[in-house]
Structure formats: C-alpha cells, structure tokens
Design an enzyme around this catalytic site. Structure first.
Site, PDB file in Angstrom:
ATOM      1  CD  GLU A  87      36.733  46.027  15.056  1.00  0.00           C
ATOM      2  OE1 GLU A  87      37.405  47.245  14.662  1.00  0.00           O
ATOM      3  OE2 GLU A  87      36.776  45.701  16.179  1.00  0.00           O
ATOM      4  CE  LYS A 139      38.358  44.689  19.108  1.00  0.00           C
ATOM      5  NZ  LYS A 139      37.828  46.069  18.732  1.00  0.00           N
ATOM      6  CB  CYS A 155      40.529  46.470  15.652  1.00  0.00           C
ATOM      7  SG  CYS A 155      40.242  48.489  15.366  1.00  0.00           S
TER       8      CYS A 155
HETATM    9  N1  LIG Z   1      37.681  49.162  16.507  1.00  0.00           N
HETATM   10  C1  LIG Z   1      38.757  49.272  17.669  1.00  0.00           C
HETATM   11  O1  LIG Z   1      39.254  48.443  18.202  1.00  0.00           O
HETATM   12  C2  LIG Z   1      39.420  50.594  17.550  1.00  0.00           C
HETATM   13  C3  LIG Z   1      40.631  50.729  17.946  1.00  0.00           C
HETATM   14  C4  LIG Z   1      41.484  51.870  18.288  1.00  0.00           C
HETATM   15  O2  LIG Z   1      40.996  52.993  17.539  1.00  0.00           O
HETATM   16  C5  LIG Z   1      42.796  52.237  18.611  1.00  0.00           C
HETATM   17  O3  LIG Z   1      43.129  51.158  19.451  1.00  0.00           O
HETATM   18  O4  LIG Z   1      43.312  53.203  18.656  1.00  0.00           O
END
Ligand SMILES: NC(=O)CCC(=O)C(=O)O
Length: 266
Positions: free
Chosen positions: A40, A111, A146
């Site tokens: 990502e 996303k 993510c």
């Molecule tokens: N970039 C993200 O989506 C980070 C997600 C995260 O840090 C978490 O779910 O814990």
C-alpha cells in the site's frame, strides 16, 4: 501459481521517483512469476499524511506508467499496490492498480475503509464504494487494502463474488503486527481462500513498519512469511486447493442469512 510479494522499504531518505524506479526494477526481476504484488502507498508511505497531497497523482500518472511497463517487461500480472490518487472531480483516494501481463490496467480499487479515525487517511481521502475482483487464468483475485483486513464482511463479499485469492497490500505498523498475522489467517480460514498480504518495511513518518508479508492457504496454514526488512517473498501454490477445501469442509454452505434482529430480554 508462483507469486512474488515485494516487501519494499519506505524510508524518507529515498525520493519517491528513486523508489518508483527501484520498485519497477524489482518487478522486472520477477519475470517468470505469475503474479507480483507491491504494498500500500509505497511511493509515500501509508502514514506520511503530509505527503499524500504533495505526491498525489492522477490514476494514469507516473506510477501507472512505470508499473504498466514493468508488468509488460516482466510478463506478469502485477498488483502494483496503491497510490494516492487525485480524482480531478473529487477527493484523493487510496487506489490500487492491477495490470495484466501486457501492461493493460485490469482493475483499480479504491480502499473502502480509511484508517485514522478522525485524522490522517480517514479525513484526507475519500472512501471507495465498490468491491473489486480480477479474473486471471485459472483463478479470481479479490482485492482489499490494509485496514480493510479488519472488516470480514468485505472479504465475504469478495468470496461471494468468486474470489479465491485475496490480495491485500498494506502499510501495517510493527506495533500491531500480531493483529496482522491473526487477521490474515482468519480471513483465509473463514473464506477458505488464499491470502497474499504484502506489507512495507522501513520506517516512515516515525512509524516502524511490520514487514512480515504473509501467504496463507485456505486451511489457514502459513505457506510463507517474510521478516521485518526489505524482502521479496516468493511462494508457489495451487489455486485449485480453494475448491477442494470448500468441497471437503463445506462450512460456507452452512451459512444462515437473513436472521431476525436480536430479541432483547430485560
Ligand atoms: N494503512 C492502514 O490502513 C493501517 C491500518 C492499521 O494500522 C491497523 O489496522 O491497525
């Protein structure tokens, strides 16, 4: 199917353009793989909120051009991770790009679940609204990004749409690495699907990244797992194992949908 997950390091001492070229070279080195995956927001770093606006690019911007060429040079399906996308008529989006081996854009995924609660990505970027699957020869990918990993209903939607290989680029922090591994295995087991989760290495915006990209089979077994540093994780697996697992242990057929709302007892 041979897949290579490029767990690239995102550090602030490297320029975005230098990293873009380095990522393209790493993709080219994977010629012979069927599928290559990047993480990502690897141009900026997923937590480098101040960079999102500065480095945002149109869908068909510099990362698109470099990655389309890298996919066709290597002759691979390329999930090129995500970019901060500048929609000329809307907000920024955290958008993943998937290219075919001829360098055509096969899919773009914005996303859906933005991270940060009332700050960061959650306020700087718009939310996608559409599930995305991509048909490859012999299997179907379902894509998510993510923080989406925490939302099982998204993955069940992808499985219902035919996804057998769930591909999840991420910029997951070291601090919550235990959740990353647990959730990757949970999404694989509950959907009886492969999970290919590709994170970043390095430290950006003061947030050490977990790395530990992981590939899990439909039975929940970890097929391969990276360490914390920059690494290319390569794994071979047979997507037909999804069908055999679902046949031999048909839990997905036992779903009960449309339950009545809870009856409260005071
Ligand atoms: N970039 C993200 O989506 C980070 C997600 C995260 O840090 C978490 O779910 O814990």
């Amino acid at each position: 199917m041979r897949a290579s997950l490029i767990q690239i390091a995102v550090d602030e001492d490297e320029s975005v353009e230098a990293r873009r070229q380095r990522a393209a070279a790493l993709v080219r080195e994977q010629a012979g793989a069927d599928l290559v995956v990047l993480p990502e927001l690897w141009t900026t770093g997923a937590f480098a909120y101040e960079e999102f606006g500065r480095e945002a690019e149109p869908l068909e911007g510099p990362t698109y051009d470099v990655m389309a060429k890298a996919a066709s040079d290597a002759g691979v399906w390329l999930h090129a991770g995500s970019i901060p996308e500048r929609d000329p008529e809307g907000p920024l989006y955290n958008t993943s790009l998937v290219f075919s081996p001829s360098g055509e854009l096969a899919a773009a995924y914005r996303k859906i679940h933005r991270f940060g609660f009332d700050k960061g990505e959650a306020v700087l970027m718009g939310a996608g609204r559409e599930l995305v699957t991509v048909r490859l020869p012999g299997t179907t990918l379902g894509v998510a990004t993510c923080y989406d990993l925490r939302f099982p209903e998204l993955f069940r939607g992808l499985a219902d749409a035919g996804a057998e290989v769930l591909v999840i680029p991420a910029g997951w922090p070291e601090r919550r690495r235990a959740h990353w591994t647990l959730l990757a295995q949970a999404r694989a087991v509950e959907n009886q699907a492969f999970v290919l989760a590709c994170g970043t290495a390095g430290t950006h915006a003061g947030v050490p990244q977990a790395g530990h990209s992981i590939v899990v089979d439909p039975w929940g077994e970890v097929l391969a797992e990276a360490g914390a540093g920059e690494e290319v994780l390569t794994v071979e697996f047979d997507p037909a194992k999804v069908a055999t697992t679902r046949d031999q242990f048909p839990a997905l057929k036992d779903r009960v949908l449309g339950l009545a709302p809870p009856h409260h007892h005071d």
